[in-house]
Design a protein around this motif. Structure first.
Motif, PDB file in Angstrom:
ATOM      1  N   PHE A  51       5.710  -7.297  -5.043  1.00  0.00           N
ATOM      2  CA  PHE A  51       4.293  -7.074  -5.341  1.00  0.00           C
ATOM      3  C   PHE A  51       3.808  -5.724  -4.834  1.00  0.00           C
ATOM      4  CE2 PHE A  51       4.091 -11.720  -5.956  1.00  0.00           C
ATOM      5  CZ  PHE A  51       3.466 -11.720  -7.186  1.00  0.00           C
ATOM      6  N   ALA A  52       4.238  -5.302  -3.634  1.00  0.00           N
ATOM      7  CA  ALA A  52       3.750  -4.045  -3.076  1.00  0.00           C
ATOM      8  C   ALA A  52       4.221  -2.854  -3.906  1.00  0.00           C
ATOM      9  CB  ALA A  52       4.208  -3.897  -1.627  1.00  0.00           C
ATOM     10  N   TYR A  53       5.479  -2.837  -4.271  1.00  0.00           N
ATOM     11  CA  TYR A  53       5.984  -1.701  -5.030  1.00  0.00           C
ATOM     12  C   TYR A  53       5.912  -1.919  -6.532  1.00  0.00           C
ATOM     13  CZ  TYR A  53       7.366   0.512  -0.744  1.00  0.00           C
ATOM     14  OH  TYR A  53       7.334   1.107   0.478  1.00  0.00           O
ATOM     15  N   GLY A  54       5.868  -3.176  -6.960  1.00  0.00           N
ATOM     16  CA  GLY A  54       5.737  -3.452  -8.390  1.00  0.00           C
ATOM     17  C   GLY A  54       4.357  -3.115  -8.907  1.00  0.00           C
ATOM     18  N   LEU A  55       3.338  -3.608  -8.202  1.00  0.00           N
ATOM     19  CA  LEU A  55       1.957  -3.336  -8.621  1.00  0.00           C
ATOM     20  C   LEU A  55       1.408  -2.055  -8.000  1.00  0.00           C
ATOM     21  CD1 LEU A  55       0.397  -6.913  -8.365  1.00  0.00           C
ATOM     22  CD2 LEU A  55       1.139  -5.722 -10.422  1.00  0.00           C
ATOM     23  N   GLY A  56       1.952  -1.660  -6.863  1.00  0.00           N
ATOM     24  CA  GLY A  56       1.419  -0.489  -6.160  1.00  0.00           C
ATOM     25  C   GLY A  56       2.058   0.811  -6.572  1.00  0.00           C
TER      26      GLY A  56
ATOM     27  N   ARG B 156       1.685   2.402  -9.258  1.00  0.00           N
ATOM     28  CA  ARG B 156       0.863   3.171 -10.202  1.00  0.00           C
ATOM     29  C   ARG B 156      -0.074   4.101  -9.435  1.00  0.00           C
ATOM     30  NH1 ARG B 156      -1.634  -1.811 -13.226  1.00  0.00           N
ATOM     31  NH2 ARG B 156      -1.197  -2.747 -11.226  1.00  0.00           N
ATOM     32  N   THR B 157      -0.760   4.919 -10.155  1.00  0.00           N
ATOM     33  CA  THR B 157      -1.741   5.795  -9.510  1.00  0.00           C
ATOM     34  C   THR B 157      -2.957   4.959  -9.115  1.00  0.00           C
ATOM     35  OG1 THR B 157      -2.750   6.349 -11.631  1.00  0.00           O
ATOM     36  CG2 THR B 157      -0.992   7.796 -10.837  1.00  0.00           C
ATOM     37  N   PRO B 158      -3.641   5.311  -8.045  1.00  0.00           N
ATOM     38  CA  PRO B 158      -4.792   4.528  -7.582  1.00  0.00           C
ATOM     39  C   PRO B 158      -5.902   4.374  -8.625  1.00  0.00           C
ATOM     40  CG  PRO B 158      -4.077   6.014  -5.848  1.00  0.00           C
ATOM     41  CD  PRO B 158      -3.270   6.348  -7.077  1.00  0.00           C
ATOM     42  N   GLU B 159      -6.010   5.302  -9.557  1.00  0.00           N
ATOM     43  CA  GLU B 159      -7.040   5.177 -10.592  1.00  0.00           C
ATOM     44  C   GLU B 159      -6.770   3.983 -11.511  1.00  0.00           C
ATOM     45  OE1 GLU B 159      -5.315   8.267 -10.309  1.00  0.00           O
ATOM     46  OE2 GLU B 159      -6.812   8.980  -8.887  1.00  0.00           O
ATOM     47  N   ASN B 160      -5.514   3.564 -11.610  1.00  0.00           N
ATOM     48  CA  ASN B 160      -5.137   2.469 -12.499  1.00  0.00           C
ATOM     49  C   ASN B 160      -5.011   1.121 -11.793  1.00  0.00           C
ATOM     50  OD1 ASN B 160      -4.978   4.268 -14.641  1.00  0.00           O
ATOM     51  ND2 ASN B 160      -2.839   4.745 -14.229  1.00  0.00           N
ATOM     52  N   TYR B 161      -5.350   1.054 -10.512  1.00  0.00           N
ATOM     53  CA  TYR B 161      -5.235  -0.208  -9.777  1.00  0.00           C
ATOM     54  C   TYR B 161      -6.225  -1.229 -10.311  1.00  0.00           C
ATOM     55  CZ  TYR B 161      -2.467   1.850  -5.962  1.00  0.00           C
ATOM     56  OH  TYR B 161      -1.499   2.438  -5.210  1.00  0.00           O
ATOM     57  N   SER B 162      -5.821  -2.489 -10.274  1.00  0.00           N
ATOM     58  CA  SER B 162      -6.768  -3.579 -10.495  1.00  0.00           C
ATOM     59  C   SER B 162      -7.079  -4.167  -9.118  1.00  0.00           C
ATOM     60  CB  SER B 162      -6.167  -4.629 -11.429  1.00  0.00           C
ATOM     61  OG  SER B 162      -4.960  -5.122 -10.908  1.00  0.00           O
ATOM     62  N   TYR B 163      -8.216  -4.840  -9.022  1.00  0.00           N
ATOM     63  CA  TYR B 163      -8.678  -5.313  -7.719  1.00  0.00           C
ATOM     64  C   TYR B 163      -8.894  -6.816  -7.734  1.00  0.00           C
ATOM     65  CZ  TYR B 163      -9.277  -0.418  -6.598  1.00  0.00           C
ATOM     66  OH  TYR B 163      -9.040   0.903  -6.358  1.00  0.00           O
ATOM     67  N   VAL B 164      -8.591  -7.442  -6.596  1.00  0.00           N
ATOM     68  CA  VAL B 164      -8.824  -8.867  -6.395  1.00  0.00           C
ATOM     69  C   VAL B 164      -9.610  -9.001  -5.091  1.00  0.00           C
ATOM     70  CG1 VAL B 164      -7.741 -11.115  -6.039  1.00  0.00           C
ATOM     71  CG2 VAL B 164      -6.650  -9.444  -7.541  1.00  0.00           C
ATOM     72  N   PHE B 165     -10.811  -9.553  -5.170  1.00  0.00           N
ATOM     73  CA  PHE B 165     -11.697  -9.687  -4.004  1.00  0.00           C
ATOM     74  C   PHE B 165     -11.915  -8.359  -3.300  1.00  0.00           C
ATOM     75  CE2 PHE B 165      -9.794 -14.059  -4.131  1.00  0.00           C
ATOM     76  CZ  PHE B 165     -10.939 -14.690  -4.579  1.00  0.00           C
ATOM     77  N   GLY B 166     -12.003  -7.286  -4.047  1.00  0.00           N
ATOM     78  CA  GLY B 166     -12.269  -5.966  -3.486  1.00  0.00           C
ATOM     79  C   GLY B 166     -11.046  -5.264  -2.919  1.00  0.00           C
ATOM     80  N   LEU B 167      -9.898  -5.908  -2.956  1.00  0.00           N
ATOM     81  CA  LEU B 167      -8.660  -5.308  -2.463  1.00  0.00           C
ATOM     82  C   LEU B 167      -7.786  -4.918  -3.650  1.00  0.00           C
ATOM     83  CD1 LEU B 167      -7.830  -7.959   0.287  1.00  0.00           C
ATOM     84  CD2 LEU B 167      -8.719  -5.671   0.677  1.00  0.00           C
ATOM     85  N   PRO B 168      -6.992  -3.875  -3.504  1.00  0.00           N
ATOM     86  CA  PRO B 168      -6.045  -3.569  -4.583  1.00  0.00           C
ATOM     87  C   PRO B 168      -5.140  -4.789  -4.828  1.00  0.00           C
ATOM     88  CG  PRO B 168      -6.092  -1.786  -2.982  1.00  0.00           C
ATOM     89  CD  PRO B 168      -6.896  -2.903  -2.412  1.00  0.00           C
ATOM     90  N   ALA B 169      -4.826  -5.060  -6.089  1.00  0.00           N
ATOM     91  CA  ALA B 169      -4.050  -6.257  -6.433  1.00  0.00           C
ATOM     92  C   ALA B 169      -2.702  -6.274  -5.721  1.00  0.00           C
ATOM     93  CB  ALA B 169      -3.857  -6.333  -7.942  1.00  0.00           C
ATOM     94  N   TRP B 170      -2.059  -5.113  -5.603  1.00  0.00           N
ATOM     95  CA  TRP B 170      -0.756  -5.090  -4.936  1.00  0.00           C
ATOM     96  C   TRP B 170      -0.881  -5.542  -3.490  1.00  0.00           C
ATOM     97  CZ3 TRP B 170       0.111  -2.266  -0.584  1.00  0.00           C
ATOM     98  CH2 TRP B 170      -0.750  -1.201  -0.319  1.00  0.00           C
ATOM     99  N   PHE B 171      -1.939  -5.130  -2.806  1.00  0.00           N
ATOM    100  CA  PHE B 171      -2.139  -5.519  -1.409  1.00  0.00           C
ATOM    101  C   PHE B 171      -2.494  -7.001  -1.308  1.00  0.00           C
ATOM    102  CE2 PHE B 171      -4.679  -6.203   2.374  1.00  0.00           C
ATOM    103  CZ  PHE B 171      -3.866  -5.651   3.347  1.00  0.00           C
ATOM    104  N   PHE B 172      -3.377  -7.460  -2.179  1.00  0.00           N
ATOM    105  CA  PHE B 172      -3.783  -8.860  -2.141  1.00  0.00           C
ATOM    106  C   PHE B 172      -2.591  -9.784  -2.352  1.00  0.00           C
ATOM    107  CE2 PHE B 172      -5.080 -12.774  -4.218  1.00  0.00           C
ATOM    108  CZ  PHE B 172      -5.974 -13.276  -3.289  1.00  0.00           C
ATOM    109  N   TYR B 173      -1.787  -9.520  -3.394  1.00  0.00           N
ATOM    110  CA  TYR B 173      -0.662 -10.405  -3.698  1.00  0.00           C
ATOM    111  C   TYR B 173       0.474 -10.278  -2.691  1.00  0.00           C
ATOM    112  CZ  TYR B 173      -2.932 -11.402  -8.113  1.00  0.00           C
ATOM    113  OH  TYR B 173      -3.832 -11.804  -9.063  1.00  0.00           O
ATOM    114  N   SER B 174       0.733  -9.080  -2.197  1.00  0.00           N
ATOM    115  CA  SER B 174       1.853  -8.920  -1.272  1.00  0.00           C
ATOM    116  C   SER B 174       1.498  -9.348   0.148  1.00  0.00           C
ATOM    117  CB  SER B 174       2.356  -7.479  -1.272  1.00  0.00           C
ATOM    118  OG  SER B 174       1.374  -6.609  -0.758  1.00  0.00           O
ATOM    119  N   CYS B 175       0.317  -9.003   0.618  1.00  0.00           N
ATOM    120  CA  CYS B 175      -0.028  -9.271   2.021  1.00  0.00           C
ATOM    121  C   CYS B 175      -0.885 -10.518   2.220  1.00  0.00           C
ATOM    122  CB  CYS B 175      -0.739  -8.056   2.613  1.00  0.00           C
ATOM    123  SG  CYS B 175       0.307  -6.597   2.673  1.00  0.00           S
ATOM    124  N   VAL B 176      -1.925 -10.680   1.458  1.00  0.00           N
ATOM    125  CA  VAL B 176      -2.838 -11.812   1.667  1.00  0.00           C
ATOM    126  C   VAL B 176      -2.239 -13.092   1.092  1.00  0.00           C
ATOM    127  CG1 VAL B 176      -5.148 -12.706   1.218  1.00  0.00           C
ATOM    128  CG2 VAL B 176      -4.838 -10.273   1.690  1.00  0.00           C
TER     129      VAL B 176
END
Length: 93
Positions: A37-42, A44-64
C-alpha cells in the motif's frame, strides 16, 4: 544418541517453535501489507493522491488500516492457535 536427544526434548519446544513461526509469518504479512500500500499507492505524484479521512490513501491503508488489521489478526491467532504451557520443571525430571 539421536534417540536419546529426541526422547529428552521437551514437548514445549515444539509448541514454541510453531508459535514462533506463526509470529514470523505475521510479521512478513505485515511488511508485505505495508509495502504494497505504501509504495503501490504512494508511488504517484502528490497532486494525484486520493484521500481517506484527510490522510493520503497510501498512508491510511498502509499505516492506519494495516495497524487495525494486524491487531485483529494477532488477537484472533493468539486466541485460536496459541496454547498455555507450564514454564516450571515437570515432576519426575
Amino acid at each position: 544418541m539421536e534417540k536419546e536427544l529426541k526422547k529428552k526434548q521437551d514437548y514445549r519446544f515444539k509448541i514454541a517453535n510453531r508459535e514462533a513461526l506463526i509470529g514470523v509469518a505475521l510479521a512478513v504479512f505485515n511488511f508485505i501489507w505495508w509495502f504494497a500500500f505504501a509504495y503501490g499507492l504512494g508511488g504517484r505524484t502528490p497532486e494525484n493522491y486520493s484521500y481517506v479521512f484527510g490522510l493520503p490513501a497510501w498512508f491510511f491503508y498502509s499505516c492506519v488500516l494495516g495497524f487495525v488489521v494486524m491487531t485483529l489478526l494477532v488477537i484472533i491467532i493468539v486466541k485460536v492457535w496459541f496454547v498455555d504451557v507450564p514454564l516450571d520443571e515437570e515432576e519426575g525430571e
